[in-house]
Design an enzyme around this catalytic site. Structure first.
Site, PDB file in Angstrom:
ATOM      1  N   GLY A 151      12.490 -37.907   2.681  1.00  0.00           N
ATOM      2  CA  GLY A 151      11.129 -37.769   1.824  1.00  0.00           C
ATOM      3  C   GLY A 151      10.707 -38.944   1.401  1.00  0.00           C
ATOM      4  N   GLY A 211      18.181 -33.818   1.153  1.00  0.00           N
ATOM      5  CA  GLY A 211      19.666 -34.178   0.905  1.00  0.00           C
ATOM      6  C   GLY A 211      19.897 -34.725  -0.057  1.00  0.00           C
ATOM      7  N   LEU A 269      25.860 -34.519 -12.499  1.00  0.00           N
ATOM      8  CA  LEU A 269      26.210 -32.953 -11.680  1.00  0.00           C
ATOM      9  C   LEU A 269      27.559 -33.268 -10.842  1.00  0.00           C
ATOM     10  CD1 LEU A 269      23.300 -30.918 -11.414  1.00  0.00           C
ATOM     11  CD2 LEU A 269      24.163 -31.698 -13.546  1.00  0.00           C
ATOM     12  N   LYS A 313      29.776 -37.868  -6.624  1.00  0.00           N
ATOM     13  CA  LYS A 313      29.893 -37.932  -5.129  1.00  0.00           C
ATOM     14  C   LYS A 313      28.707 -37.711  -4.426  1.00  0.00           C
ATOM     15  CE  LYS A 313      34.022 -36.595  -1.876  1.00  0.00           C
ATOM     16  NZ  LYS A 313      34.166 -35.818  -1.160  1.00  0.00           N
ATOM     17  N   THR A 314      27.553 -36.786  -4.429  1.00  0.00           N
ATOM     18  CA  THR A 314      26.001 -36.933  -4.485  1.00  0.00           C
ATOM     19  C   THR A 314      25.554 -37.574  -5.077  1.00  0.00           C
ATOM     20  OG1 THR A 314      25.888 -34.726  -5.840  1.00  0.00           O
ATOM     21  CG2 THR A 314      26.229 -34.546  -3.582  1.00  0.00           C
ATOM     22  N   GLN A 352      22.708 -41.201  -3.278  1.00  0.00           N
ATOM     23  CA  GLN A 352      21.841 -40.992  -4.110  1.00  0.00           C
ATOM     24  C   GLN A 352      21.289 -42.561  -4.991  1.00  0.00           C
ATOM     25  OE1 GLN A 352      19.400 -39.137  -3.063  1.00  0.00           O
ATOM     26  NE2 GLN A 352      18.496 -38.388  -5.052  1.00  0.00           N
ATOM     27  N   GLY A 401      17.262 -36.352 -13.474  1.00  0.00           N
ATOM     28  CA  GLY A 401      17.246 -36.177 -12.325  1.00  0.00           C
ATOM     29  C   GLY A 401      17.620 -37.442 -11.815  1.00  0.00           C
ATOM     30  N   GLU A 452      15.391 -41.679  -8.311  1.00  0.00           N
ATOM     31  CA  GLU A 452      14.429 -42.785  -7.882  1.00  0.00           C
ATOM     32  C   GLU A 452      15.108 -43.802  -9.025  1.00  0.00           C
ATOM     33  OE1 GLU A 452      10.374 -41.347  -7.577  1.00  0.00           O
ATOM     34  OE2 GLU A 452      11.126 -39.467  -7.902  1.00  0.00           O
TER      35      GLU A 452
END
Lengths: 156, 764
Positions: free
Chosen positions: B266, B494, B657, B660-661, B665, B728, B731
């Site tokens: 998105g 994602g 957290l 890997k993810t 990102q 987060g 961005e």
């Protein structure tokens, strides 16, 4: 106007009446119900629609379904055998070679072609081989790692 | 600022801090590089995206786009389309259902979220080149496309305002920028600039950009009777879409269900509520059948806006020692009057550096364009390009290492908010990055390293993005067998939301990972903020934390009905959740399992809903993630081609957290930044307002071979003000990237490019 299309998809025979203008990707998704291959650009740039046609990776958004007459198509749905993932599928999951997953089915198919052509590619060769498949999420590196992992383990 | 806002802010500042989240110290799954939970579905083609639902009797919609930017449709000839095979209806303003005009996003309430407040196909007016002027509904996709091509429009065209260059003089200062003042002045920055021993004063330009998520926007809508609407949509915010649909169709929110279990990227482009969703729902109402409207790639470029073009001035006055005496950052961006979104390009400058005097100001010019919108790190991406390029220019003037300069301008408090930082370890990120990147071997002198035809240079820049949280809700259901389900409306494009939230829920509940499920992507689930502004992870963590606390308090109450309970007399504060139950923190052997508590209480399950508190910490503190972007570029001296050869991003973004993810990102953000710096540019015809490169063949997102190996480091220092100490990270990755590249290009060539993208022609 419609004509009969008979082909094999993932080892299974299909026969349908289709319009000659129907694109292969629309046939796969709307008629055959195989929605693993995705539509991202309709211009052969993004590669989300990539499937194997008689063992060659093709972008199914830029060929007509009737051009696949009598031929054999492999989509992402046909890659795992009896619930056992293909090594590339395993590697894409393990290496986090995906985020949103929209490019993934096409990316895996092109990676399969890449490894068929070159079983032990260098990092640059992997990046070159996959440059026709866009990923906007992962930064590509995890995809490169996944292909490397499969190549190292002896191929797809 | 209103009196009420002032009162709330003052109260927030004096509110004592809560203790840091105890789970920061005792986490078990959080912080581990676990595989993503949706991985199997996504590698087998089993993950169903919006366009893949197939309700019975579904028909297909194809939009017709205007070819002028401003004026009226004088005559719309739909006869040929109507008689085209398979056509069910051609929707025009004449037969379009009457709808309420959408409301722009209100940042005070943040419930509705339309990107544009134009009436949707209600009249014959045209407001941008590419606006939908009709929609064809047909039995098949091909029939709809064919008929749409047969619709003919004649226009009374007005002279629209579409050229940025020609209309800059009509710039105005917006009322606010995302609820913040458009201008801030501290001291007299212009005066300080004039008297500063060292000065930099430059203008930085960036073009229109497009999100280009690989999944084009899609909607499937169907109605039950006149007042129940079901929508599958590729949205970043199921709840915002639900609320906006309720507004536009004048329905109760409860009567609408928006579902988006999987979204194909998105990056902000699917957060604003766009016409395609409204048109699809209206079409389904008109024809009384389920309708699919899957935009073509061209359709996305035409009716979904991207990032505005921008022109920014940054001026720095400094002492010879590198202290800033003046920091000026003004920005001019485009927004049509129907979008009123001034991209917050001066925001990073408001919080980054210590300066004696500061002036930030934003201006907009209203053009007749598709609504501009949020695109990954809106404001901070282009803002850091300007301010971080300027800082590098200052370092050059000072003959100082740019990292040394960052040390000199590191502030003790937030310069404009005048609060403490909740957690700021930018210099540590620089130092860790510099060591790993071997920054000390860089040549300060530009054009001093080459490799054959290639000039080699190194650049660095600060990454910055605020840590935002919004109140939200969650539901936790504990089953008699000791498993649990956590639910939140949440959106997964994602990023790895489900995986990270599961890791958190398992730790928070003290359950093994396989005993917890996470449901998301459905507006019927408890309220969640949008997947945008890097706020979702933090917001859902806080909501789940509050809800699990409520669950534990209720479990304790149930348990204490048993006079023989090992938890007899215990208070909630005495407990820890671990090993599938609740235990006394002080006496690890005293505890009871969830299964046992529910069994004794005779309950088949226990379900609670909770909400997180208002984000007062955001008022009390300056809260943000930081980072240092390092890169090596090679510039071909003959052709001007720029290749990024090496990248290291060193980030200070709280507790990680799942490395890997998270790394994925951040790498994805960095690659989008490389595109922003080198290849991406949406080209608008300055006469007609038409976007000329409306395809991925013409709009160049980086391909695999365009990017190098990207290394990522984390400080991994928890923020004491957030659940788990996390931030987060959607961005921050893109911020600072374009500046780092421009700075490295300068270091390689001695040429300062202040105009993105840095294409060959600018280096020859």
């Amino acid at each position: 106007m419609k004509q009969t299309l008979t082909l094999t998809i993932n080892g299974k025979s299909y026969s349908d009446e289709v319009e000659p203008r129907l694109l292969l990707i629309h046939y796969l998704r709307e008629v055959a119900g195989l929605t693993g291959p995705h539509i991202g650009c309709e211009t052969s740039i993004c590669g989300a629609c990539t499937v194997m046609l008689d063992g060659m990776a093709v972008k199914s958004c830029t060929m007509f379904a009737v051009q696949a007459e009598g031929r054999s198509v492999l989509t992402i749905e046909g890659l795992a055998q009896n619930g056992k993932l293909d090594p590339l599928q395993e590697a894409f999951w393990n290496e986090h070679a995906l985020q949103c997953g929209f490019c993934t089915p096409g990316m895996i198919m092109t990676a399969r072609q890449l490894l068929a052509d070159n079983p032990s590619p260098s990092e640059q060769e992997i990046r070159h081989g996959l440059e026709g498949n866009l990923c906007r999420c992962t930064g590509y590196q995890h995809i490169v790692n996944a292909v490397k992992a499969v190549a190292k383990a002896g191929g797809a | 600022m209103s009196i009420m806002q002032t009162l709330v802010q003052t109260a927030a500042r004096f509110k004592p801090d809560a203790d840091p989240d105890p789970l920061i110290a005792s986490k078990k799954y959080v912080g581990r590089a676990l595989d993503r939970v949706d991985g199997r579905l996504k590698v087998t083609g089993g993950a169903r995206f919006t366009a893949e639902y197939a309700p019975d009797d579904m028909v297909y919609a194809a939009p017709v786009f205007s070819t002028i930017a401003k004026g009226k449709v004088r005559r719309l000839d739909t006869a040929a389309a109507e008689s085209s095979p398979g056509v069910i209806a051609v929707i025009t303003p004449k037969n379009m259902p009457r709808l309420v005009t959408p409301s722009l996003t209100d940042f005070a309430k943040l419930d509705k979220i339309a990107a544009s407040n134009l009436p949707v196909l209600q009249d014959d007016s045209v407001h941008w080149n590419g606006q939908v002027i009709a929609v064809v509904i047909a039995e098949t996709h091909e029939q709809a496309q064919e008929a749409a091509a047969r619709v003919r429009a004649d226009y009374d065209a007005d002279e629209g305002m579409v050229s940025f260059e020609r209309n800059k003089d009509k710039a105005i200062m917006p009322k606010d920028v995302l609820g913040e003042p458009p201008e801030i002045k501290i001291g007299d920055a212009e005066k300080n600039l004039k008297s500063a021993p060292v000065q930099v004063d430059a203008t930085y330009r960036s073009p229109y950009y497009n999100h280009s998520a690989i999944e084009p926007h899609a909607t499937i809508a169907y109605w039950e009777g006149d007042d129940r609407l079901y929508v599958f949509d590729s949205t970043q915010w199921v709840e915002g879409y639900r609320n906006s649909l309720a507004h536009v169709f004048a329905l109760n929110r409860e009567n609408i269900r928006v579902m988006a279990p999987f979204v194909g990227g998105g990056f902000g482009g699917k957060a604003g509520f766009w016409w395609n969703t409204i048109l699809c729902a209206a079409a389904a109402k008109m024809v009384g059948r389920p309708v699919k409207l899957a935009l073509s790639r061209e359709g996305v470029f035409r009716i979904v806006g991207g990032r505005t073009v921008a022109e920014q001035r940054v001026a720095l006055g400094a002492t010879r020692e590198g202290k800033l005496t003046a920091l000026i950052h003004t920005g001019l961006t485009v927004t049509p009057d129907h979008a009123r979104y001034a991209e917050q390009c001066t925001f990073p400058t408001r919080h980054l550096y210590a300066t004696e005097a500061l002036h930030v100001a934003q201006y907009v010019v209203n053009l007749d364009m598709v609504a501009n919108t949020w695109m990954r790190a809106p404001g901070e991406s282009i803002g850091t390009f300007a301010v971080e390029s300027a800082l590098d220019e200052l370092a050059v003037e000072l003959r100082m290492d740019p990292i040394e300069l960052r040390r000199k301008v590191e502030p003790a408090r937030d310069p404009t908010k005048d609060t403490e930082f909740s957690s700021r370890n930018l210099i540590e990120a620089y130092e860790r990055g510099a060591a790993e990147f071997n920054w000390s071997s860089r040549n300060l002198q530009p054009r001093s390293r080459r490799d054959g035809a290639w000039l080699v240079g190194h650049g660095v820049a600060t990454a910055y993005y605020p840590a935002l949280r919004f109140p939200g809700g969650a539901r936790v259901r504990l089953e008699a067998d000791g498993t649990a389900i956590v639910q939140a409306a949440a959106n997964e494009m994602g990023m790895g939301v489900a995986t990270g939230q599961l890791q958190h829920a398992a730790d928070r509940l003290g359950l093994p990972l396989h005993c917890v499920e996470f449901d998301y992507g459905d507006s019927h689930l408890p309220t969640s903020p949008m997947a945008g502004g890097s706020c979702q992870t933090l917001s859902i963590l806080a909501a789940t934390r509050a809800t699990v606390e409520k669950l534990h308090r209720e479990l304790l109450k149930l348990e204490q009905k048993d006079s023989a309970s090992p938890l007899k007399g215990a208070k909630y504060e005495d407990l820890v959740a671990r090993d599938n139950g609740l235990f006394l923190a002080s006496e690890p052997s005293r505890g009871v399992s969830y299964v046992e508590i529910l069994r004794k209480a005779g309950k088949p399950y226990l379900e609670v809903e909770g909400v997180s508190s208002a984000p007062m910490e955001m008022m009390k503190y300056s809260m943000a993630s930081y980072g240092a972007q390092f890169c090596e570029v090679r510039v071909n001296e003959t052709t001007g081609e720029v290749r990024v050869a090496r990248w290291l991003g060193s980030f200070d973004c709280g507790t990680v957290l799942n490395p890997k993810t998270a790394m994925s990102q951040l790498r994805g953000g960095i690659v989008m930044g490389i595109g922003m710096a080198l290849t991406e540019e949406m080209l608008v015809d300055g006469r007609s307002g038409r976007i000329m490169n409306r395809s991925l063949a013409g709009y160049h997102v980086p391909v695999n071979l365009d990017v190098p190996r990207i290394d990522v480091l984390f400080n991994d220092i928890p923020d004491p003000q957030t659940a788990l100490g996390a931030h987060g990270i959607g961005e921050i990755g893109i911020t600072g990237v374009a500046a780092a590249i421009a700075n490295a290009v300068y270091n390689a060539t001695g040429k300062r490019v202040r105009d993105l993208p840095i294409t060959l022609d600018k280096l020859l």
